[in-house]
Design a protein around this motif. Structure first.
Motif, PDB file in Angstrom:
ATOM      1  N   ARG A   1      -3.572  13.872   2.350  1.00 33.18           N
ATOM      2  CA  ARG A   1      -4.156  12.609   2.821  1.00 33.18           C
ATOM      3  C   ARG A   1      -3.224  11.433   2.553  1.00 33.18           C
ATOM      4  O   ARG A   1      -3.357  10.372   3.171  1.00 33.18           O
ATOM      5  N   GLN A   2      -2.288  11.601   1.616  1.00 34.39           N
ATOM      6  CA  GLN A   2      -1.328  10.543   1.310  1.00 34.39           C
ATOM      7  C   GLN A   2      -0.264  10.402   2.409  1.00 34.39           C
ATOM      8  O   GLN A   2       0.503   9.446   2.409  1.00 34.39           O
ATOM      9  N   VAL A   3      -0.204  11.392   3.312  1.00 34.33           N
ATOM     10  CA  VAL A   3       0.739  11.323   4.438  1.00 34.33           C
ATOM     11  C   VAL A   3       0.011  10.647   5.597  1.00 34.33           C
ATOM     12  O   VAL A   3      -0.939  11.206   6.146  1.00 34.33           O
ATOM     13  N   PRO A   4       0.397   9.454   5.983  1.00 32.25           N
ATOM     14  CA  PRO A   4      -0.339   8.710   7.019  1.00 32.25           C
ATOM     15  C   PRO A   4      -0.415   9.483   8.330  1.00 32.25           C
ATOM     16  O   PRO A   4       0.481  10.263   8.683  1.00 32.25           O
ATOM     17  N   GLY A   5      -1.504   9.269   9.042  1.00 28.54           N
ATOM     18  CA  GLY A   5      -1.674   9.932  10.329  1.00 28.54           C
ATOM     19  C   GLY A   5      -0.618   9.536  11.335  1.00 28.54           C
ATOM     20  O   GLY A   5      -0.306  10.292  12.249  1.00 28.54           O
ATOM     21  N   ASP A   6      -0.053   8.332  11.182  1.00 27.09           N
ATOM     22  CA  ASP A   6       0.988   7.877  12.105  1.00 27.09           C
ATOM     23  C   ASP A   6       2.383   8.071  11.521  1.00 27.09           C
ATOM     24  O   ASP A   6       3.338   7.387  11.893  1.00 27.09           O
ATOM     25  N   ALA A   7       2.493   9.006  10.550  1.00 29.06           N
ATOM     26  CA  ALA A   7       3.804   9.282   9.949  1.00 29.06           C
ATOM     27  C   ALA A   7       4.754   9.834  11.002  1.00 29.06           C
ATOM     28  O   ALA A   7       4.342  10.273  12.079  1.00 29.06           O
ATOM     29  N   ASP A   8       6.051   9.824  10.665  1.00 29.58           N
ATOM     30  CA  ASP A   8       7.018  10.370  11.625  1.00 29.58           C
ATOM     31  C   ASP A   8       6.717  11.843  11.860  1.00 29.58           C
ATOM     32  O   ASP A   8       6.071  12.511  11.052  1.00 29.58           O
ATOM     33  N   GLY A   9       7.195  12.349  12.997  1.00 32.99           N
ATOM     34  CA  GLY A   9       6.841  13.699  13.421  1.00 32.99           C
ATOM     35  C   GLY A   9       7.168  14.781  12.409  1.00 32.99           C
ATOM     36  O   GLY A   9       6.391  15.729  12.214  1.00 32.99           O
ATOM     37  N   VAL A  10       8.320  14.688  11.740  1.00 32.92           N
ATOM     38  CA  VAL A  10       8.724  15.720  10.781  1.00 32.92           C
ATOM     39  C   VAL A  10       7.747  15.763   9.608  1.00 32.92           C
ATOM     40  O   VAL A  10       7.311  16.837   9.180  1.00 32.92           O
TER      41      VAL A  10
END
Length: 470
Positions: free
Chosen positions: A107-116
């Motif tokens: 959940r700490q990885v944002p939904g709009d994070a970069d593709g990788v």
């Protein structure tokens, strides 16, 4: 938002990865990590190295975790980078981290994070055993944000998610995309996944078509074993048990290895036992089922016991079958419990316990095992020579099953015999059911000659016609 530090050129390594040249990619990244550079640049290279190691799943943990530590040692700020967090929890999942911990961490990885980062977050969820959450993450990724080497891998992971969720149509779609987009050498294992999905979808013909295009020389030993196993199962389900048995034994030999560590043989042992059962080689099937039972995961035991019981009944080892079926029906979570109850009723009938068999068959009928339960109830009625009841039950068994199905064939055989007792006035019905039964009765069967006699008697009574003439 994190930006790539100056002096970090990851493009050559990514091009090598896209072409499947992993040695080149590792050499480029390791060389970059050794070159003097700013701490931010060096940290980013180690982070990318960790991401490449993560592509190897469990096998990449040994080198990937130290690379991740070096990344944050070089640049402590990377601990907040979405890719670092995704990789941290991916390696944790491969190491046995709980679903809850991995879900909370991702959940700490944002939904709009970069593709990788989003890709590795999805991979972490899948590795932890959360395929539904993983599929949601992976499906939301814009493929244009992914480097080429992850585009086909995203489809592969989506296929695995859908496979785990039992969505075989979706799995076929995803694995088909992975095959189309992967480099040829890396596409071979994806073809195996696609063939397996077709098989589970109930299309053994398409599965064999995909397998025919697999270059086995490009596969590792365990992958070659999978290819033979899938071909064996596809032939078994396609009605060719002899070829299936040959292929499954080749798969078993590959699993055993040649002085190397043996592989898991459960699935192959089970399919081999099923092929032997289809061929009527019941003593051999019983031995193969014993091997499958010895290596079966706990969640598969009820199904294997159920399958093994059928072979035992067919080889007249009814008491052993009854013991297995009693274990099966005691499991309230077993999805085919009604069918197992009908088989237990059949076992009790063959043991001469007619009252118990009738009660069990009635329960199985109420639970939805119509065909098998009606066959058993008809057999009990026939044993007591209650012909009207027996004929009615056998007719229901025929109506509730498909032509050629073992229950359908047995019901047609018994129905022919029961109606024949009614004499020449029912010769037209004897003719109909005898013909139907003979179409699927092997000449070596104990039923073959009685059915031929019933057919001949009915034809004589009808004077060459298909029904009595007024």
């Amino acid at each position: 938002m994190f930006r790539r530090p100056r002096g970090v050129d990851l493009e050559p390594a990514q091009r090598a990865l896209a072409q499947g040249q992993y040695d080149v990619a590792f050499a480029l990244l390791e060389d970059a990590a050794r070159r003097p550079a700013g701490r931010a640049a060096q940290g980013m290279v180690w982070l990318q190295l960790a991401a490449v190691y993560a592509l190897y799943a469990e096998e990449g943990v040994e080198n990937g975790t130290p690379a991740l530590r070096r990344a944050v040692a070089a640049d402590p700020n990377l601990a907040d980078h979405p890719l670092y967090r995704a990789l941290y929890w991916e390696f944790a999942a491969y190491g046995g981290g709980s679903v809850g911990d991995v879900k909370r961490g991702v959940r700490q990885v944002p939904g709009d994070a970069d593709g990788v980062a989003a890709y590795h977050a999805g991979s972490a969820l899948l590795a932890a055993g959360a395929p539904k959450s993983a599929a949601k993450r992976l499906a939301a990724i814009d493929a244009e944000l992914l480097p080429e080497y992850l585009v086909w891998r995203r489809w592969s992971l989506l296929g695995q998610c859908r496979e785990a969720l039992g969505d075989w149509e979706g799995a076929v779609e995803a694995f088909d995309q992975a095959v189309a987009l992967a480099p040829r050498a890396e596409g071979e294992p994806e073809r195996l996944s696609l063939a397996g999905a077709y098989l589970e979808q109930g299309d053994p013909g398409r599965s064999l078509q995909v397998l025919a295009d697999v270059d086995e020389d490009a596969l590792r030993r365990e992958e070659r074993a999978v290819a033979r196993y899938l071909a064996g199962r596809a032939n078994l389900e396609g009605g060719n048990p002899n070829l299936a048995l040959t292929l499954l034994r080749e798969a078993h030999a590959l699993e055993q290895g040649d002085g190397t560590e043996p592989l898991d043989t459960f699935q192959t042992s089970l399919a081999t036992a099923q092929a032997l059962t289809a061929l009527g080689r019941y003593p051999e099937a019983n031995r193969a089922f014993s091997e499958a039972l010895a290596s079966a995961p706990a969640e598969d035991l009820p199904y294997v016991r159920h399958e093994a019981a059928y072979a035992l009944i067919e080889s007249d080892e009814v008491a052993a079958a009854e013991e297995l079926l009693t274990d099966v029906v005691s499991d309230p979570t077993y999805p085919h419990r009604a069918d197992a109850l009908a088989d237990l009723a059949d076992a009790r009938f063959k043991m001469g316990e007619f009252d118990v068999a009738e009660e069990l068959a009635q329960q199985a009928l109420e639970m939805g095992a119509t065909a098998a339960a009606c066959l058993c109830l008809g057999s009990i009625s026939y044993e007591y020579f209650r012909l009207d009841d027996a004929i009615r039950w056998f007719e229901q068994a025929v109506s509730a099953s498909q032509p050629g199905d073992p229950v359908w064939v047995s019901a047609q055989q018994l129905l022919t015999d029961a109606i024949a007792w009614r004499g020449e006035r029912m010769a037209d019905r004897v003719l109909t059911h005898a013909r139907a039964a003979l179409e699927y009765t092997d000449p070596s069967s104990e039923w073959y000659l009685p059915l031929r006699r019933h057919l001949a008697a009915a034809q004589r009574a009808l004077g060459g016609h298909d029904r009595l003439l007024n």
